[in-house]
Write a protein that holds these residues in place. Structure first.
Motif, PDB file in Angstrom:
ATOM      1  N   CYS A 106       0.747  -1.271   0.022  1.00 37.29           N
ATOM      2  CA  CYS A 106      -0.002  -0.006  -0.178  1.00 37.29           C
ATOM      3  C   CYS A 106       0.736   1.405   0.075  1.00 37.29           C
ATOM      4  N   SER A 107       0.261   2.406  -0.365  1.00 38.40           N
ATOM      5  CA  SER A 107       0.857   3.729  -0.207  1.00 38.40           C
ATOM      6  C   SER A 107       1.400   4.110   1.114  1.00 38.40           C
ATOM      7  N   ALA A 108       2.143   4.990   1.099  1.00 45.97           N
ATOM      8  CA  ALA A 108       2.557   5.606   2.231  1.00 45.97           C
ATOM      9  C   ALA A 108       1.560   6.100   3.170  1.00 45.97           C
ATOM     10  N   LEU A 109       0.502   6.859   2.773  1.00 47.14           N
ATOM     11  CA  LEU A 109      -0.567   7.370   3.322  1.00 47.14           C
ATOM     12  C   LEU A 109      -1.502   6.223   4.020  1.00 47.14           C
ATOM     13  N   THR A 110      -1.578   5.185   2.966  1.00 45.91           N
ATOM     14  CA  THR A 110      -2.554   4.051   3.562  1.00 45.91           C
ATOM     15  C   THR A 110      -1.728   3.284   4.625  1.00 45.91           C
ATOM     16  N   SER A 111      -0.516   3.026   4.251  1.00 43.14           N
ATOM     17  CA  SER A 111       0.165   2.083   5.239  1.00 43.14           C
ATOM     18  C   SER A 111       0.207   2.961   6.702  1.00 43.14           C
ATOM     19  N   SER A 112       0.394   4.161   6.538  1.00 48.15           N
ATOM     20  CA  SER A 112       0.688   5.079   7.902  1.00 48.15           C
ATOM     21  C   SER A 112      -0.690   4.976   8.548  1.00 48.15           C
ATOM     22  N   LEU A 113      -1.865   5.193   7.686  1.00 49.27           N
ATOM     23  CA  LEU A 113      -3.204   5.325   8.475  1.00 49.27           C
ATOM     24  C   LEU A 113      -3.658   3.799   9.071  1.00 49.27           C
ATOM     25  N   THR A 114      -3.491   2.916   8.367  1.00 51.98           N
ATOM     26  CA  THR A 114      -3.881   1.439   8.827  1.00 51.98           C
ATOM     27  C   THR A 114      -2.966   0.866   9.963  1.00 51.98           C
ATOM     28  N   MET A 115      -1.953   1.673  10.308  1.00 50.18           N
ATOM     29  CA  MET A 115      -1.142   1.154  11.353  1.00 50.18           C
ATOM     30  C   MET A 115      -1.685   1.544  12.668  1.00 50.18           C
ATOM     31  N   ASN A 116      -2.585   2.501  12.425  1.00 50.30           N
ATOM     32  CA  ASN A 116      -3.314   3.357  13.513  1.00 50.30           C
ATOM     33  C   ASN A 116      -4.696   2.654  13.577  1.00 50.30           C
ATOM     34  N   LYS A 117      -5.001   1.779  14.593  1.00 52.20           N
ATOM     35  CA  LYS A 117      -6.399   1.009  14.475  1.00 52.20           C
ATOM     36  C   LYS A 117      -7.352   1.841  14.810  1.00 52.20           C
ATOM     37  N   GLY A 118      -7.360   2.849  15.647  1.00 52.39           N
ATOM     38  CA  GLY A 118      -8.252   3.459  16.062  1.00 52.39           C
ATOM     39  C   GLY A 118      -8.713   4.474  14.732  1.00 52.39           C
ATOM     40  N   TYR A 119      -7.630   4.882  13.777  1.00 53.40           N
ATOM     41  CA  TYR A 119      -8.044   6.020  12.802  1.00 53.40           C
ATOM     42  C   TYR A 119      -8.643   5.065  11.801  1.00 53.40           C
ATOM     43  N   THR A 120      -8.104   3.971  11.642  1.00 54.29           N
ATOM     44  CA  THR A 120      -8.970   3.118  10.614  1.00 54.29           C
ATOM     45  C   THR A 120     -10.256   2.914  10.771  1.00 54.29           C
ATOM     46  N   LYS A 121     -10.429   2.451  12.077  1.00 49.84           N
ATOM     47  CA  LYS A 121     -11.837   2.264  12.462  1.00 49.84           C
ATOM     48  C   LYS A 121     -12.962   3.396  11.981  1.00 49.84           C
ATOM     49  N   ALA A 122     -12.055   4.782  12.234  1.00 47.25           N
ATOM     50  CA  ALA A 122     -13.177   5.726  11.978  1.00 47.25           C
ATOM     51  C   ALA A 122     -13.471   5.954  10.433  1.00 47.25           C
TER      52      ALA A 122
END
Length: 335
Positions: A106-122
């Motif tokens: 995945c891209s840098a943005l998607t990879s960074s986002l999905t490492m953050n479980k809380g933000y991913t759920k949002a």
């Protein structure tokens, strides 16, 4: 001429040991008639390639090239099999974007986002038929009052986990209030996880893991699901990597409606998070309601012979060699 592949392994966290096992398996399966493969180890101490005589050759970070046998090796694509930071949190992807090197994840943005479980759920919260366990996201500033904040909003039992961790490192199932403080400290103190903690209410259900990838034609392909049954309290690090503690059933025993619903939701999750390459979605089907509860997404899932994705690839009728070729060719085409 063969495509030059940098197979990326190692990492800066405790997950490095899993990365080495995964990358060794991928290396063994890659088609050496098509690809010239270099195993690149990325560690805190340095980035290097180790040749057959165990001599280490340093990677030039200016352009990610390798000076080897009197020539400069420039790679056509990076195959990232590095769990945790910097391969799974977007840092390496951002670097590759800057130097113009295609990669399989995945891209840098998607990879960074999905490492953050809380933000991913949002991001996923409004997908129809997708359910999310009630949760509280705690930051370092909440550490002192964390117990109070959790008890005000959630009902026992809880799952307490580092918000940016992997492999269930630092994770605890809390069944009694007296255990919450210790569980929070364990999660906050997990190495290289950003000192953020996600606490979720327990979902009583069957646990599944299911892979999805985009092939060189740009089509989304969902692999057969794996059901996870463990003798442990939950699917923790020991259950994942110690033989005999877990039963993994691939393909999972799901009825037609459940399979169709899972495929539909996993594709929507992949699209909503703007994923690339292969990812793995973990979920529960709640016992009483059969509701689909999202657990988390893994953008660089394990690739040992026993890992979920290789199991699912085999169950789908593909060989791992063909599957990894699909990922490389899709990356080269920009998918």
């Amino acid at each position: 001429m063969k495509t030059k592949v940098a197979l990326i392994t190692g990492g800066y966290t405790g997950e490095a040991e899993v990365s080495y096992k995964s990358s060794q398996f991928v290396y063994s399966q890659l088609d050496k008639n098509k690809y010239e493969v270099y195993l690149i180890d990325i560690t805190v101490e340095g980035w290097f390639y180790q040749d057959d005589e165990n001599v280490k050759h340093v990677i030039d970070k200016e352009d990610f090239s390798l000076n080897f046998n009197g020539t400069s090796v420039r790679f056509d694509v990076a195959f990232i099999i590095l769990h945790g930071s910097p391969g799974e949190d977007g840092r390496l992807q951002g670097y590759f974007d800057m130097i113009g090197l295609p990669y399989t994840s995945c891209s840098a943005l998607t990879s960074s986002l999905t490492m953050n479980k809380g933000y991913t759920k949002a991001i996923l919260s409004d997908i129809s038929e997708l359910h999310l366990a009630k949760s509280v996201l705690l930051f370092e500033s909440h550490r002192k009052d964390g117990v109070k904040l959790v008890e005000e909003k959630l009902t026992l039992p809880y799952f307490v986990k580092p918000n940016a961790g992997g492999s269930s490192i630092g994770m605890t199932k809390v069944k009694e209030a007296a255990g919450l403080r210790e569980a929070l400290d364990k999660a906050f103190d997990a190495e290289n996880t950003g000192k953020q903690v996600l606490v979720e209410e327990f979902v009583n259900g069957r646990e599944f893991s299911q892979g999805i990838f985009r092939n060189p034609q740009g089509e989304l392909v969902v692999l057969p699901a794996t059901e996870v049954k463990t003798t442990r309290e939950f699917f923790d690090f020991e259950a994942k990597y110690s033989p005999g503690l877990t039963e993994e059933i691939t393909p999972a025993d799901l009825n037609e409606e459940q399979q169709t619903r899972a495929v539909r939701l996993i594709k929507e999750i992949y699209i909503r998070l703007n994923c690339k390459g292969m990812v793995r979605v973990d979920f529960f089907l709640e016992h009483d309601t059969d509701k689909f509860y999202f657990i988390e997404i893994n953008t660089i899932p394990g690739q040992t012979a026993q890992s979920f994705i290789p199991q699912q690839v085999r169950a789908s009728g593909m060989s791992e060699t063909a599957f990894y070729s699909e990922l490389i060719e899709a990356a080269l085409k920009g998918w």
